[in-house]
Write an enzyme that holds these catalytic residues in place. Structure first.
Site, PDB file in Angstrom:
ATOM      1  N   HIS A  75     102.073 174.398 -22.647  1.00  0.00           N
ATOM      2  CA  HIS A  75     100.836 175.164 -22.832  1.00  0.00           C
ATOM      3  C   HIS A  75      99.586 174.466 -22.365  1.00  0.00           C
ATOM      4  CE1 HIS A  75     101.969 178.792 -25.061  1.00  0.00           C
ATOM      5  NE2 HIS A  75     102.978 178.067 -25.502  1.00  0.00           N
ATOM      6  N   LYS A 134      86.292 182.779 -28.559  1.00  0.00           N
ATOM      7  CA  LYS A 134      87.457 181.912 -28.403  1.00  0.00           C
ATOM      8  C   LYS A 134      87.133 180.606 -29.091  1.00  0.00           C
ATOM      9  CE  LYS A 134      86.989 182.408 -23.878  1.00  0.00           C
ATOM     10  NZ  LYS A 134      88.263 182.555 -23.207  1.00  0.00           N
ATOM     11  N   LYS A 178      86.064 175.197 -22.283  1.00  0.00           N
ATOM     12  CA  LYS A 178      85.856 176.652 -22.249  1.00  0.00           C
ATOM     13  C   LYS A 178      84.405 177.000 -21.893  1.00  0.00           C
ATOM     14  CE  LYS A 178      89.630 177.794 -25.500  1.00  0.00           C
ATOM     15  NZ  LYS A 178      90.425 178.888 -24.915  1.00  0.00           N
ATOM     16  N   THR A 202      94.542 184.472 -23.052  1.00  0.00           N
ATOM     17  CA  THR A 202      95.054 185.818 -23.341  1.00  0.00           C
ATOM     18  C   THR A 202      93.900 186.716 -23.751  1.00  0.00           C
ATOM     19  OG1 THR A 202      95.580 185.067 -25.583  1.00  0.00           O
ATOM     20  CG2 THR A 202      97.406 185.179 -24.001  1.00  0.00           C
ATOM     21  N   LYS A 256      93.012 190.940 -23.064  1.00  0.00           N
ATOM     22  CA  LYS A 256      92.619 191.937 -24.071  1.00  0.00           C
ATOM     23  C   LYS A 256      91.352 192.670 -23.643  1.00  0.00           C
ATOM     24  CE  LYS A 256      94.160 188.607 -27.564  1.00  0.00           C
ATOM     25  NZ  LYS A 256      93.627 187.558 -28.464  1.00  0.00           N
TER      26      LYS A 256
HETATM   27  C1  LIG Z   1      93.447 186.226 -28.231  1.00  0.00           C
HETATM   28  C2  LIG Z   1      92.944 185.291 -29.239  1.00  0.00           C
HETATM   29  C3  LIG Z   1      92.714 183.957 -28.907  1.00  0.00           C
HETATM   30  C4  LIG Z   1      92.888 183.417 -27.502  1.00  0.00           C
HETATM   31  O1  LIG Z   1      91.708 183.633 -26.789  1.00  0.00           O
HETATM   32  P1  LIG Z   1      91.381 182.859 -25.425  1.00  0.00           P
HETATM   33  O2  LIG Z   1      90.143 183.522 -24.952  1.00  0.00           O
HETATM   34  O3  LIG Z   1      92.546 183.138 -24.509  1.00  0.00           O
HETATM   35  O4  LIG Z   1      91.220 181.438 -25.732  1.00  0.00           O
HETATM   36  C5  LIG Z   1      92.226 183.099 -29.884  1.00  0.00           C
HETATM   37  N1  LIG Z   1      91.990 183.535 -31.135  1.00  0.00           N
HETATM   38  C6  LIG Z   1      92.191 184.814 -31.482  1.00  0.00           C
HETATM   39  C7  LIG Z   1      91.881 185.232 -32.877  1.00  0.00           C
HETATM   40  C8  LIG Z   1      92.671 185.738 -30.560  1.00  0.00           C
HETATM   41  O5  LIG Z   1      92.874 187.004 -30.937  1.00  0.00           O
END
Ligand SMILES: *Cc1c(COP(=O)(O)O)cnc(C)c1O
Length: 824
Positions: free
Chosen positions: A374, A564, A570, A672, A676
């Site tokens: 990862h 995030k 980031k 991820t 979304k």
């Molecule tokens: C999807 C999700 C993440 C991952 O988000 P990234 O933008 O890919 O880092 C982290 N926390 C929660 C609560 C999420 O739903």
């Protein structure tokens, strides 16, 4: 012999109770029954939490019917079982997911209405199961749901933390961590399985014991034992396709021993040992992407690995009676290296407990295990001091040495030089000997996968370069995905309805049908409906922002969202610096026609990560100044929503216009969140990092705003080790931003607060904030231009929703099942 039972060889033909009916009337009487007889409350005094428990139990019964069916199917048809081992499962709330996947929304809603109870209010009352930090844990949760939805017989194995990820509050703009207590009101979803308990050993010594046949078996005598008790939660797939089990382990003392100690007068000793056992599953480590390196963490990893493997081997023997078929009937996926000690523990169980010899045990182990990497961040690659592992897990360490000897021998035979051999060795000899969990997982697995195309290619060039040369077939890619049930159907009912009205409801079962929306992207009537749904979602979020922060935002402004974990890679810092640049410009040129924006941030920082916490404070400091400056006239608003979790994400994402995916290229394995947002009709501004690269391929370069250095360019610049001073001095905008922040414009109470943060940009600028600033700023102005012409904007975001179905975790899981697990 008068009472002999008839032979009943086939367990799955056992009788079953009448399945529960799904109409509102039946649910009504059953919720009342549960409230009365399971919760023990009279409806006239019942509180909302009592109704929640009663409703959950009534829904759960319906899932159980399907659970039994699924289990019988696996046994009856000798199906291969997939075991997903993960130290984190960020599942969030389960009630809406369960009701929706079981198709019970209308009947439960109606049943509750007859008691004058609002279903939404109940759903909002369920605590979030925050048994994870971020993306890695959420991926595990999406995978569980997809495995049920596409009917892969699967178990998730993890830890039942008493306290999940901390609750975040703000104190004068600083993050404060508070304990999280998701089990305070009990957990009606779980079943405690005291009969499924295993002893887990720690410490002690290893004794070679000669067997009757002259062979020698190693016997581990641990100095300490802890009991692992299973708690099962059913995970239901879409339309109840299948119900799989999430089995979480809880650590408990082994009672009789402690009672003996207690009774013999060693009261304190007994209590201490009891507390030490329970400590293993008390808290989730709150660090994302950096191992805490604490002894307790290694105990957690071994504890849940050993319990899971004992359970897997027990179940396999129960059904098949023989371990030779293990790779044909069992696939074990290691989610990152946290469960990598499983490789050694499986070897121990196969050899020391089951009596297999080394070669056979190694063949079965390798045939069964697969590993997902990862992260490539050097600080995140897990290693443990050899001395610690030797003390805590002496037998497993012996096995690791033997594996290492075997692998290094093979490497020498293949003609690798000493440098290459040092790089593949399981033991890092430089600066104190450490066990490298990545190398252990790699050599003990038949498959090693990355989580996006870019990440997988970088993996081959960096961490596993030499191992990849030695085993060129082993590395493969499985780009991450998200479940479209939670991340579209449930979180965005407005958009779900609109899509159904336009292209029919088939997309709910076959998400690829979303592509039919593509034909409507330029249809002005459809664009207006799409925008109206978005506006309604933004109004709902504006309401939340007002309630929680007392800040009024205009739902007609662009909602620009970065949610995030807070991490330097980031680059929330880059985002807030761009906001400062805009703030300066709006003040300098009040006459210009600015596109109004609301910048929304949310996310937790690891409690020990100083710079991340400072960036949260900076966001809040800038927000306070900007939001109250009359010169800005509401054209720019900045909000930081505290306590980011799955439920908050479900509220924010459907309301986003712009999705910030701006990590330093080469550092985000996949992401991820990016998926979304695109699915819910947001435009992405992002770097060519992680899955952004593949999102661009699918939505098309016109429907995403890409900027900045590539992973290769970042690599080259870092190698040059130059200060970006020249870059900063050439950029008037950036210069002003840095001077304002460093000089204390946003921190009049402590003008030096951000000095060192800004100095860091001049020194190494490891995360390329300064070097990417101008490109980011320009990309944001391009985004403004798109937004200014709403038809242009709407076309782009409709293309996003239409074209990202590939990022469904159903597709990801199908690829795992076909290519790694051979389980479909
Ligand atoms: C999807 C999700 C993440 C991952 O988000 P990234 O933008 O890919 O880092 C982290 N926390 C929660 C609560 C999420 O739903």
């Amino acid at each position: 012999m008068g009472c002999e039972m008839p032979q009943k060889p086939i367990v799955y033909d056992a009788p079953k109770p009448q399945p529960r009916a799904n109409d509102a009337e039946s649910l009504k009487s059953e919720i009342l029954e549960k409230l009365t007889y399971a919760v023990g409350k009279d409806p006239i005094v019942a509180r909302r939490t009592d109704w929640l428990t009663a409703t959950t139990l009534a829904v759960r019964d319906r899932i159980i019917d399907q659970w039994m069916e699924s289990t019988r199917d696996t046994w009856r048809n000798s199906k291969k079982r997939v075991y997903y081992l993960s130290l984190e499962f960020l599942i969030g709330r389960l009630l809406r997911d369960a009701i929706s996947n079981m198709g019970l929304m209308d009947s439960v809603c109606e049943a509750l209405k007859s008691f004058n109870v609002d279903i939404e209010e109940l759903i909002e009352r369920e605590p979030d199961a925050a048994l994870g930090n971020g993306g890695l844990g959420r991926l595990a949760a999406c995978f569980l749901e997809s495995m049920s939805s596409i009917k892969v017989p699967a178990y998730g194995y993890g830890i039942r933390y008493v306290h999940g990820l901390f609750r975040q509050e703000m104190s004068e703009g600083w993050q404060v961590e508070l304990p999280e207590d998701w089990l305070a009101h009990g957990n009606p979803w779980e079943f405690e399985r005291r009969e499924s308990a295993y002893e887990i050993g720690f410490g002690g010594h290893v004794e070679p014991v000669e067997q009757a046949d002259g062979t020698v078996r190693q016997v581990w005598h641990p100095s300490e034992h802890v009991l692992a008790v299973a708690f099962d939660t059913p995970i239901v797939g879409w339309r109840g396709a299948r119900v799989n089990t999430l089995r979480l382990w809880s650590a408990q003392p082994i009672d009789p021993i402690l009672l003996d100690r207690f009774n013999s007068g060693d009261h304190i000793g007994a209590l201490e040992e009891s507390a030490k056992a329970e400590a293993i599953t008390r808290v989730l480590y709150p660090a994302d992407d950096s191992p805490a390196g604490q002894e307790l963490r290694l105990r957690q990893e071994f504890f849940f690995s050993s319990a899971s493997l004992q359970d897997i081997v027990r179940r396999h023997l129960q059904q098949y009676g023989d371990l030779g078929s293990l790779p044909d009937k069992v696939a074990i996926q290691l989610n990152d290296t946290h469960p990598a000690i499983s490789i050694a523990e499986m070897m121990r169980i196969l050899m020391d407990v089951q009596g297999l010899e080394w070669n056979e045990a190694w063949k079965l182990t390798k045939g069964t295990f697969a590993y997902t990497n990862h992260t490539l961040l050097p600080e995140a690659l897990e290693t443990w001091p050899v001395a610690l592992v030797e003390r805590m897990l002496p037998r497993q360490m012996q096995i690791v040495y033997a594996i290492n000897a075997m692998v290094l021998e093979e490497a020498r035979e293949k003609g690798l030089d000493n440098g290459q051999i040092a790089s593949i060795s399981l033991i890092d000899e430089a600066g104190g000997r450490r066990l490298r969990m990545g190398q252990l997982a790699f050599v003990g697995a038949h498959s090693v996968n990355g989580v996006s195309a870019l990440h997988t290619e970088l993996m081959k060039k960096t961490v596993f370069a030499e191992l990849h040369k030695m085993y060129p077939e082993r590395i493969n890619n499985k780009t991450n995905g998200v479940t479209p049930r939670r991340w579209l159907l449930q979180c965005n009912p407005g958009l779900t309805k609109l899509i159904g009205d336009r292209i029919g409801g088939g997309f709910q079962d076959d998400v690829e049908q979303l592509i039919k929306l593509d034909a409507h992207a330029e249809d002005v009537g459809f664009q207006e409906q799409f925008a109206a749904v978005k506006l309604a979602n933004k109004e709902a979020l504006a309401h939340v922002i007002r309630e929680r922060l007392g800040v009024v935002v205009d739902p007609h402004a662009m909602f620009d969202v970065q949610i995030k974990r807070i991490h330097e890679y980031k680059r929330q810092l880059l985002n807030i610096m761009e906001a400062v640049a805009q703030y300066n410009l709006i003040r300098a040129h009040p006459e210009k026609s600015w596109q109004p924006r609301v910048k929304i941030f949310s996310g937790k920082a690891a409690p020990s990560y100083w710079n991340a916490k400072l960036i949260i404070k900076l966001i809040n400091d800038v927000a306070r100044v900007v939001n109250t400056d009359p010169a800005v006239r509401g054209l720019l608003k900045i909000v930081f929503l505290p306590n980011y979790n799955v439920s908050l994400a479900e509220k924010i994402i459907p309301a986003a216009d712009l999705s910030e995916q701006i990590s330093t290229a080469g550092m985000e394995a996949s992401g991820t969140g990016n998926m979304k947002f695109a699915l819910n009709g947001a435009l992405t501004i992002g770097t060519l990092d992680g899955a952004n690269v593949e999102i661009r391929e699918r939505v098309g370069p016109d429907n995403i705003a890409i900027f900045g250095l590539t992973a290769d360019e970042v690599n080259e610049l870092r190698a040059q080790n130059r200060s970006p001073r020249d870059v900063i001095e050439r950029s008037v905008t950036l210069n002003q931003v840095i001077e304002a922040i460093a000089g204390g414009v946003f921190s009049p109470d402590d003008r030096e607060r951000y000095r060192s943060l800004m100095d860091g940009l001049y020194e190494h600028d490891w995360f390329m904030v300064a070097r990417d600033f101008d490109a980011y700023y320009a990309a944001q102005r391009q985004v403004d231009n798109y937004w200014a012409d709403r038809k242009v904007w709407n076309t782009k975001v409709i293309h996003n929703t239409a074209r990202v179905a590939w990022f469904s975790s159903d597709r990801t899981i199908r690829q795992y099942a076909e290519e790694i697990w051979k389980a479909l």
